[in-house]
Design a protein around this motif. Structure first.
Motif, PDB file in Angstrom:
ATOM      1  N   VAL A 319       0.846  -1.207   0.000  1.00 58.67           N
ATOM      2  CA  VAL A 319       0.000   0.000   0.000  1.00 58.67           C
ATOM      3  C   VAL A 319       0.873   1.245   0.000  1.00 58.67           C
ATOM      4  O   VAL A 319       0.604   2.216  -0.717  1.00 58.67           O
ATOM      5  N   VAL A 323       0.650   4.233  -2.689  1.00 58.90           N
ATOM      6  CA  VAL A 323       0.268   5.597  -2.291  1.00 58.90           C
ATOM      7  C   VAL A 323       1.407   6.589  -2.589  1.00 58.90           C
ATOM      8  O   VAL A 323       1.159   7.695  -3.068  1.00 58.90           O
ATOM      9  N   ARG A 366      -7.568   4.712   3.295  1.00 61.02           N
ATOM     10  CA  ARG A 366      -8.278   4.054   2.175  1.00 61.02           C
ATOM     11  C   ARG A 366      -9.772   4.046   2.451  1.00 61.02           C
ATOM     12  O   ARG A 366     -10.208   3.548   3.495  1.00 61.02           O
ATOM     13  N   GLN A 384      -6.145  -0.467   7.952  1.00 67.90           N
ATOM     14  CA  GLN A 384      -5.305   0.558   7.348  1.00 67.90           C
ATOM     15  C   GLN A 384      -3.821   0.204   7.461  1.00 67.90           C
ATOM     16  O   GLN A 384      -2.955   1.044   7.228  1.00 67.90           O
ATOM     17  N   MET A 392      -7.012  -1.607  -0.245  1.00 63.45           N
ATOM     18  CA  MET A 392      -6.751  -0.655  -1.332  1.00 63.45           C
ATOM     19  C   MET A 392      -7.632  -1.017  -2.527  1.00 63.45           C
ATOM     20  O   MET A 392      -8.136  -0.146  -3.231  1.00 63.45           O
ATOM     21  N   ALA A 395     -10.999   0.475  -2.310  1.00 59.50           N
ATOM     22  CA  ALA A 395     -11.088   1.930  -2.142  1.00 59.50           C
ATOM     23  C   ALA A 395     -11.220   2.656  -3.482  1.00 59.50           C
ATOM     24  O   ALA A 395     -10.704   2.195  -4.492  1.00 59.50           O
ATOM     25  N   LEU A 398      -8.620   8.327  -1.179  1.00 58.48           N
ATOM     26  CA  LEU A 398      -7.786   8.428   0.012  1.00 58.48           C
ATOM     27  C   LEU A 398      -8.288   9.646   0.787  1.00 58.48           C
ATOM     28  O   LEU A 398      -8.250  10.770   0.275  1.00 58.48           O
TER      29      LEU A 398
END
Ligand code: AMP
Ligand code: MG
Length: 425
Positions: A319, A323, A366, A384, A392, A395, A398
């Motif tokens: 993740v 990100v 997320r 998370q 993720m 989602a 963010l």
């Protein structure tokens, strides 16, 4: 080695400062979707080239239709018929009409078009019906001059600028370029972005599962993000945590415009990536004040052709690596492609779960953003933890919890960076 805690904005500014847009290339229009125009484009043509009709009907002199009504239609003599792509060569004399199809040029002498619906023509007659049919038409309504006439040049005047350098080519822009007859365009080149995963624990998807190992997911998600941003991913595979393997694999990427590696940049890690980066290129290791994704490396590698290939070293956690790519890699690709804005859409949302942010970093949570009754609501998609990639996958956004906010309470408003479309379910 220079290691300092910096803000997301500062990290992004430093990366973008070190990157410049790529040179233009000339390519066929159909291959240029999503790229940025590197030239101003003027039209050699006037569009539409002539006054033409926006309706199927009869081209008339508006004055001839005065005082007409369904009860007392004005009878006009039909002298011909014209379809789009053809011209009617004669000139309309008072009291006459030409049967005309959408897009056909307005015959000389006519100044309005009466749609079939406003005449006594029975529905369903095809083009060519004039030859076999009646030679008069009854008009039910008064036409004003110019009715249903599209003016020559109402879209584009010959010699005028239709798109400026810097325009991003989407469907409408490509259509406009085609309409002025532009077959090839000069656009900033798409970057080739080399992707390398590092770690002794990683398996490629072509390898059988081995207990204690994990499949390399970063290559899959990062290559996809590269493509989505408009770059061309060049997959370098997996480098083992040895100086030799890492150096050899990285060398294969030196023809690229940008290098992206994942893992091996965190403090206390088995420091092979750091060793190689520092020995081979120039590199800064940063801790960025964000979560997920604290450790980040940024530098440049000298390529055999003398270029310095910029390198972004993403953290290893799946993740975190997505990100950080989202915030830094995507912007870098956009800049290389000549784009000047790289912000995702943000929406003001009401959070429906408590979002706890206990370590003074910017927390990017997320979430799924839904629209209800004209408002946007965000709920968290699950754990998370920066290793939980499935949250993720659920989602579309963010949710941003700022550095100085220890928690967002349910019902509170926040910004959401949109990664995909809002849902209604
Ligand atoms: P590192 O930055 O090397 O300490 O890696 C941090 C965490 O991310 C470790 O749990 C790694 O196993 C994991 N990781 C690193 N690279 C990948 C990858 N390509 N795919 C999935 N997980 C990874
Ligand atoms: Mg590792």
């Amino acid at each position: 080695m220079n290691e300092a805690m910096i803000s997301v904005e500062e990290a992004r500014a430093r990366i973008l400062d070190a990157i410049s847009r790529l040179p233009p290339e000339t390519k066929p229009l159909e291959d240029a979707l999503g790229q940025v125009l590197a030239e101003d484009v003027s039209s050699p043509l006037t569009i539409p080239p002539r006054d033409n009709t926006s309706m199927d009907g009869y081209a008339v002199r508006a004055a001839d239709t005065e005082d007409s009504s369904q009860a007392s239609p004005r009878e006009l003599r039909v002298i011909g018929e014209v379809a789009a792509g053809y011209t009617y060569d004669g000139e309309l004399q008072p009291g006459s009409a030409v049967r005309i199809m959408t897009g056909a040029p307005i015959p000389a002498g006519a100044d309005a078009v009466v749609p079939f619906e406003e005449t006594d023509e029975e529905p369903g007659r095809a083009f060519g019906a004039f030859a076999k049919g009646r030679d008069h038409v009854g008009v039910f309504k008064t036409a004003r001059p110019g009715a249903n006439v599209r003016r020559a040049g109402e879209d584009v005047q010959a010699g005028s600028l239709v798109l400026s350098a810097g325009a991003q080519l989407g469907a409408a822009q490509l259509g406009v370029l085609a309409s002025v007859g532009k077959r090839t365009v000069s656009v900033y080149r798409r970057p080739i972005v080399a992707v390398l995963s590092t770690g002794d624990e990683l398996l490629g998807l072509d390898q059988p599962y081995e207990h204690g190992k994990i499949y390399d997911s970063n290559a899959a998600s990062i290559a996809a993000l590269i493509s989505e941003a408009g770059g061309i991913p060049l997959r370098l595979g997996i480098a083992r945590d040895t100086v030799e393997d890492l150096t050899a694999k990285l060398r294969h990427g030196l023809g690229a415009d940008l290098l992206v590696t994942s893992a091996g940049v965190s403090r206390g890690d088995y420091d092979v990536v750091k060793d190689v980066l520092e020995r081979e290129g120039e590199v800064d290791f940063w801790t960025v004040r964000m979560r997920p994704g604290k450790p980040l490396a940024f530098g440049a590698f000298p390529a055999p052709d003398g270029r310095r290939v910029p390198h972004i070293g993403l953290p290893g956690n799946p993740v975190s690596s997505m990100v950080t790519f989202e915030l830094f890699g995507r912007a870098a690709i956009f800049k290389l492609m000549g784009k000047t804005s790289w912000e995702r859409q943000t929406l003001r949302v009401t959070v429906e779960d408590r979002v706890v942010n206990d370590d003074g970093r910017r927390f990017l949570a997320r979430a799924i953003v839904r629209q209800r009754d004209g408002r946007y609501f965000a709920s968290l998609t699950g754990s998370q933890s920066s290793g939980v990639l499935t949250s993720m996958a659920l989602a579309n956004a963010l949710v941003v919890c700022p550095e100085d906010v220890p928690a967002l309470e349910s019902g509170q408003e926040a910004d959401a960076i949109m990664l995909g479309p809002v849902t209604n379910d």
